[in-house]
Scaffold this motif. Structure first.
Motif, mmCIF file in Angstrom:
data_model
loop_
_atom_site.group_PDB
_atom_site.id
_atom_site.type_symbol
_atom_site.label_atom_id
_atom_site.label_comp_id
_atom_site.label_asym_id
_atom_site.label_seq_id
_atom_site.Cartn_x
_atom_site.Cartn_y
_atom_site.Cartn_z
ATOM 1 N N PRO A 192 -21.273 30.349 -10.797
ATOM 2 C CA PRO A 192 -22.066 31.518 -11.143
ATOM 3 C C PRO A 192 -21.239 32.562 -11.902
ATOM 4 C CG PRO A 192 -21.407 31.645 -8.860
ATOM 5 C CD PRO A 192 -20.963 30.292 -9.345
ATOM 6 N N THR A 193 -21.924 33.442 -12.613
ATOM 7 C CA THR A 193 -21.251 34.472 -13.393
ATOM 8 C C THR A 193 -20.415 35.357 -12.476
ATOM 9 O OG1 THR A 193 -23.075 34.498 -14.969
ATOM 10 C CG2 THR A 193 -21.600 36.396 -14.973
ATOM 11 N N PRO A 194 -19.146 35.552 -12.794
ATOM 12 C CA PRO A 194 -18.296 36.375 -11.925
ATOM 13 C C PRO A 194 -18.716 37.831 -11.943
ATOM 14 C CG PRO A 194 -17.137 35.844 -13.951
ATOM 15 C CD PRO A 194 -18.403 35.044 -13.964
ATOM 16 N N ARG A 195 -18.486 38.490 -10.830
ATOM 17 C CA ARG A 195 -18.749 39.919 -10.720
ATOM 18 C C ARG A 195 -17.471 40.649 -11.133
ATOM 19 N NH1 ARG A 195 -20.077 39.104 -4.520
ATOM 20 N NH2 ARG A 195 -18.202 37.858 -4.928
ATOM 21 N N ILE A 196 -17.542 41.410 -12.234
ATOM 22 C CA ILE A 196 -16.360 42.057 -12.801
ATOM 23 C C ILE A 196 -16.549 43.564 -12.787
ATOM 24 C CG2 ILE A 196 -14.914 42.324 -14.852
ATOM 25 C CD1 ILE A 196 -15.692 39.503 -15.664
ATOM 26 N N ALA A 197 -15.556 44.272 -12.274
ATOM 27 C CA ALA A 197 -15.554 45.734 -12.272
ATOM 28 C C ALA A 197 -14.362 46.234 -13.064
ATOM 29 C CB ALA A 197 -15.478 46.276 -10.848
#
Length: 379
Positions: free
Chosen positions: A4-9
């Protein structure tokens, strides 16, 4: 990137963080930027920046913002003047017609340009990172003032000199460089202060002598920023009984410190429109490195804070952001992408930081401006 698309901050909405977000979005990768400012115009963004070929301009090109940059950049700002304390012009460089090696742009203009390029809602304002908690699988839980919290697969520290992300990667903190800037300036300089405008020219001017310098930079809308630079304790005002909140006390102390300088140069301190801001210069150790940690990385001043005498700080931050985003788009695995970015960024930053340290030693020196003159003539 793999699904899944990574969660990036991205923590920090400066040039490096915003260009990283822009390039990620151009590659279809979602990202959220968190900034402590309450809104985009919450505070002044500072002076002018030269966007250099191979770094800042490369990043803007990757972001697809060449035309937007050209519309607000100031090629005439590439002019450079070097004087001694008597006001004698030692070196002058004017840009050739059409030259675009390092045109100037105000920090505020650059920030607006980058913010306007992002998808609506990308930046969450008024979010000060309080803590980061590793969850053991490479992800981190970010907690912000006010109680908001989210979990991310990658947290990018683009939050400047006093980064809240850096302590999870490095034990090092910025140290005082031994040099302090005191900032002041002129508004509507061409009309109200024509002698100062003529002295400074269209770009930057520096006069140096005996461990001191007066630096002036042309900004847009006829604003000229001035910096009185000198070596000494970062507590110089306290030690000399100067109240930094009293502009006239600061002015008197600076004029005393620059006694004997040409009156045209002293006007840069004597005739200013506003008050004074004390800005001690800090830097991270050279080289500044860290052991790779899954789920975290740094860019810009958070990674390689250096003094401004290389002219590379913002340019490197933008190249960092661009290269990190492109690495994330190019590699299938998140951790592989960050490792590749760090392997290229850390040695590049070390070379630039070494140059900045040498530049500071040359510019604010007992024999100044001779070191700066040798450097300018060799370029």
């Amino acid at each position: 990137m793999t699904s899944p698309t990574p969660r990036i901050a991205i923590i920090g909405g400066g040039p490096g963080g915003l260009i990283c977000a822009r390039v990620l979005q151009r590659h279809g990768i979602p990202v959220t930027v968190f900034d402590r400012d309450a809104y985009a115009e919450d505070r002044p963004q500072g002076g002018t920046l030269d966007m250099q070929e191979g770094t800042g301009q490369t990043a803007l090109h990757a972001a697809g913002l060449d035309e937007e940059f050209a519309a607000v950049a100031r090629p005439e700002g590439q002019e450079m003047r070097l004087l001694d304390h008597t006001g004698t012009l030692l070196f002058q460089r004017r840009p050739a017609p059409g030259e675009q090696r390092n045109p100037e742009i105000d920090r505020g203009e650059l920030r607006r340009l980058l913010l306007d390029s992002l998808a609506p809602g990308t930046v969450r304002w008024g979010r000060y990172l309080r803590t980061l908690h590793p969850l053991g699988d490479g992800s981190h839980r970010a907690e912000f003032d006010g109680g908001a919290a989210e979990t991310f697969d990658l947290v990018i520290g683009a939050d400047g000199a006093w980064s809240r992300v850096r302590p999870l990667l490095s034990e090092h903190a910025p140290h005082y460089s031994g040099v302090t800037f005191v900032e002041t300036g002129f508004d509507d300089a061409d009309t109200r202060h024509p002698a100062v405008a003529q002295l400074v020219g269209d770009g930057s001017m520096m006069a140096a002598h005996d461990n001191k310098a007066l630096i002036a930079q042309r900004n847009s809308r006829a604003r000229i920023r001035v910096y009185a630079a000198f070596r000494g304790s970062q507590d110089w005002a306290l030690e000399h009984g100067v109240n930094l909140a009293d502009p006239e006390a600061v002015r008197a102390a600076l004029l005393k410190r620059f006694t004997g300088w040409d009156d045209r140069l002293l006007a840069l301190l004597r005739d200013t429109d506003g008050g004074f801001v004390n800005r001690p210069l800090y830097a991270l150790p050279v080289p500044h490195t860290w052991n790779h940690t899954p789920g975290l990385t740094l860019l810009g001043d958070a990674a390689h804070l250096m003094t401004p005498f290389s002219g590379m700080g913002a340019n490197l931050a933008m190249l960092d952001g661009c290269e990190l985003a492109r690495s994330l788009a190019r590699h299938a695995e998140l951790d592989e992408a960050v490792r590749a970015y760090e392997a290229a960024m850390l040695p590049r930053a070390a070379r630039a930081a070494e140059g900045a340290a040498r530049g500071l030693d040359n510019a604010i020196a007992p024999d100044a401006p001779q070191g700066s003159l040798r450097h300018l003539r060799s370029r």
